[in-house]
Design an enzyme around this catalytic site. Sequence first.
Site, mmCIF file in Angstrom:
data_model
loop_
_atom_site.group_PDB
_atom_site.id
_atom_site.type_symbol
_atom_site.label_atom_id
_atom_site.label_comp_id
_atom_site.label_asym_id
_atom_site.label_seq_id
_atom_site.Cartn_x
_atom_site.Cartn_y
_atom_site.Cartn_z
ATOM 1 N N HIS A 10 0.819 -1.213 0.000
ATOM 2 C CA HIS A 10 0.000 0.000 0.000
ATOM 3 C C HIS A 10 0.853 1.263 0.000
ATOM 4 C CE1 HIS A 10 1.160 0.715 4.134
ATOM 5 N NE2 HIS A 10 0.932 -0.570 4.360
ATOM 6 N N GLU A 83 -2.255 -7.149 7.493
ATOM 7 C CA GLU A 83 -0.856 -7.122 7.919
ATOM 8 C C GLU A 83 -0.649 -7.930 9.199
ATOM 9 O OE1 GLU A 83 2.096 -7.237 7.339
ATOM 10 O OE2 GLU A 83 2.951 -5.223 7.140
#
Length: 214
Positions: A10, A83
Amino acid sequence: MPSRLLLVRHGQTTWHAENRYAGISDVPLTAEGLAQADDLGVWAKERGVDAVVCSPLSRARRTAAPAATALGVEPDVVEGLREVDFGWGEGRTIAEMAAEDADAVRRFREDAEAGAFPGSEPPSAAARRATAALLGTAARHPERTVLVVAHNTLIRIALCALLGVPVGRYRTVFPRLENAAVTEIEVRGDEVSLLSLNVPTRRARTAGAGDSAT
């Protein structure tokens, strides 16, 4: 038939700009991160991507959004792509952790599996869900090219697991993924090939910044 997965970290977040470990915390993108997301959208359109998949965390969803809009598709949010939970290290810098417990940081740097931070998700556990998410994505999109927006540590751990590298070595084998850069893999059943690593998607202007901690 093989699928192509374009694995993307990201865009830059406020914590990554400060080199803080951003795991399960939902941290917003910086202005730089938003620009990286926009450029990724342009790149994905030019690349001819067929589908977009992303982590449920907002920084990944926001990074994936311009690409999905440019391609006219709905992003598929996959829980297994979130994550890693850094536990004791969440939201902290290496310097802050070392000041409190230098031995814990040393053990982590030597072997991220055996020396995982207290209260964190071990790399082996993250590898199981990440590989399942990626192989499942490939199985749902045979012979297609899929943009997968996820996270720095998770992608590196998944690459190790898929390529037969001990997951505790992810920090040394894959030291860094830049924000919004693409790592391409080909998936043919359970066989995975690494085609490219950490390829920039930014247009010609200031290069995107990234962190090296996570």
